[in-house]
Enzyme design. Structure first.
Site, PDB file in Angstrom:
ATOM      1  N   ASP A  57      -6.539  -6.627  -1.754  1.00 13.69           N
ATOM      2  CA  ASP A  57      -7.583  -5.614  -1.937  1.00 13.69           C
ATOM      3  C   ASP A  57      -8.857  -6.184  -2.608  1.00 13.69           C
ATOM      4  O   ASP A  57     -10.028  -5.986  -2.252  1.00 13.69           O
ATOM      5  CB  ASP A  57      -6.847  -4.430  -2.644  1.00 13.69           C
ATOM      6  CG  ASP A  57      -7.958  -3.581  -2.988  1.00 13.69           C
ATOM      7  OD1 ASP A  57      -8.414  -2.781  -2.061  1.00 13.69           O
ATOM      8  OD2 ASP A  57      -8.408  -3.332  -4.166  1.00 13.69           O
ATOM      9  N   GLU A 129      -4.371  -5.937   4.387  1.00 14.70           N
ATOM     10  CA  GLU A 129      -4.741  -6.564   2.939  1.00 14.70           C
ATOM     11  C   GLU A 129      -3.885  -7.529   2.795  1.00 14.70           C
ATOM     12  O   GLU A 129      -4.442  -8.778   2.092  1.00 14.70           O
ATOM     13  CB  GLU A 129      -5.056  -5.600   1.936  1.00 14.70           C
ATOM     14  CG  GLU A 129      -6.075  -4.406   2.086  1.00 14.70           C
ATOM     15  CD  GLU A 129      -5.945  -3.393   1.133  1.00 14.70           C
ATOM     16  OE1 GLU A 129      -7.030  -2.967   0.709  1.00 14.70           O
ATOM     17  OE2 GLU A 129      -5.088  -3.216   0.522  1.00 14.70           O
TER      18      GLU A 129
END
Length: 236
Positions: A57, A129
């Site tokens: 992220d 991610e």
């Protein structure tokens, strides 16, 4: 596809244009918690990709932020934040993951397998991610950029052309969701004018408190205006 018949990862590496030195990093990125839990129930150690997702992220945010910062020097921070929010939202990440066939390579538990987990947006977005983090840990930031930037550039181009970055309600909702239990709602407090020329006034309420107020010729327009004012309250 059962958990014991996941595809070999050669095809995935070819698609993303990166060959892992440490294949275990790639395997970890593809391991969903449901699979990990099933293995642990059989007394077999198997970590899941949640920690990689956490790192990914930040990697995603950094690469996207750097591109926006250097590529759009005339835009203020608020506009950059809104564009970034649209470019890295779950819907976008799910689409990017689907484009590389990421779901086919995931290690899923039987429950997720039987409920179409390979196509679930949240699972695909999280795995994307995790994949970014795995590439970063294996080869550094440059291969991440080589894989990710062309896709982000394309997403941002679409956002700029369609004006999706002006969706203040979505941006506000993404901020509010960071705190569990907070309730955001829009309340129409005034409606006036003739039928062909109505004027709506809407307030954005957070846990019952007014955080924004807006007017518009439709309720949606008034809600967007209220969300815009609320974002300013948050410093965005």
């Amino acid at each position: 596809m059962s958990i014991s018949h996941s595809l070999p990862t050669d095809g995935l590496e070819k698609t993303i244009g990166y060959r892992f030195s440490d294949q275990e990093k790639l395997r970890l990125a593809l391991t969903h918690s449901s699979y990990s839990n099933e293995m642990k129930a059989r007394d077999q150690r198997s970590d899941c990709n949640e920690r990689l997702e956490f790192l990914g992220d930040s990697v995603l945010s950094f690469v996207t932020s750097e591109y926006l910062f250097t590529g759009f020097s005339s835009l203020p921070e608020g506009d950059l934040s809104r564009i970034r929010a649209s470019a890295v939202c779950e819907k976008t990440l799910c689409r990017l993951a689907s484009a590389i066939g990421l779901g086919d390579y995931l290690l899923l538990g039987h429950g997720e397998e039987n409920t179409d987990g390979r196509n679930r947006p949240s699972i695909l977005a999280d795995a994307f991610e995790a994949l970014l983090a795995a590439i970063y840990l294996d080869g550094g930031i440059e291969p991440v950029k080589a894989f990710l930037l062309p896709r982000i550039v394309e997403e941002v181009a679409v956002i700029m052309q369609t004006g999706k970055d002006l969706d203040y309600k979505t941006s506000l909702q993404q901020i509010i969701q960071q705190e569990r239990g907070d309730i955001l709602e829009y309340v129409t407090v005034r409606e006036e004018g003739p039928a062909h020329k109505r004027e709506f006034t809407v307030e954005a309420h957070l846990n019952g408190n007014v955080i924004g107020r807006g007017c518009g010729s439709t309720k949606r327009a008034a809600e967007q205006s209220a969300a815009k004012e609320a974002l300013a309250l948050f410093g965005i």
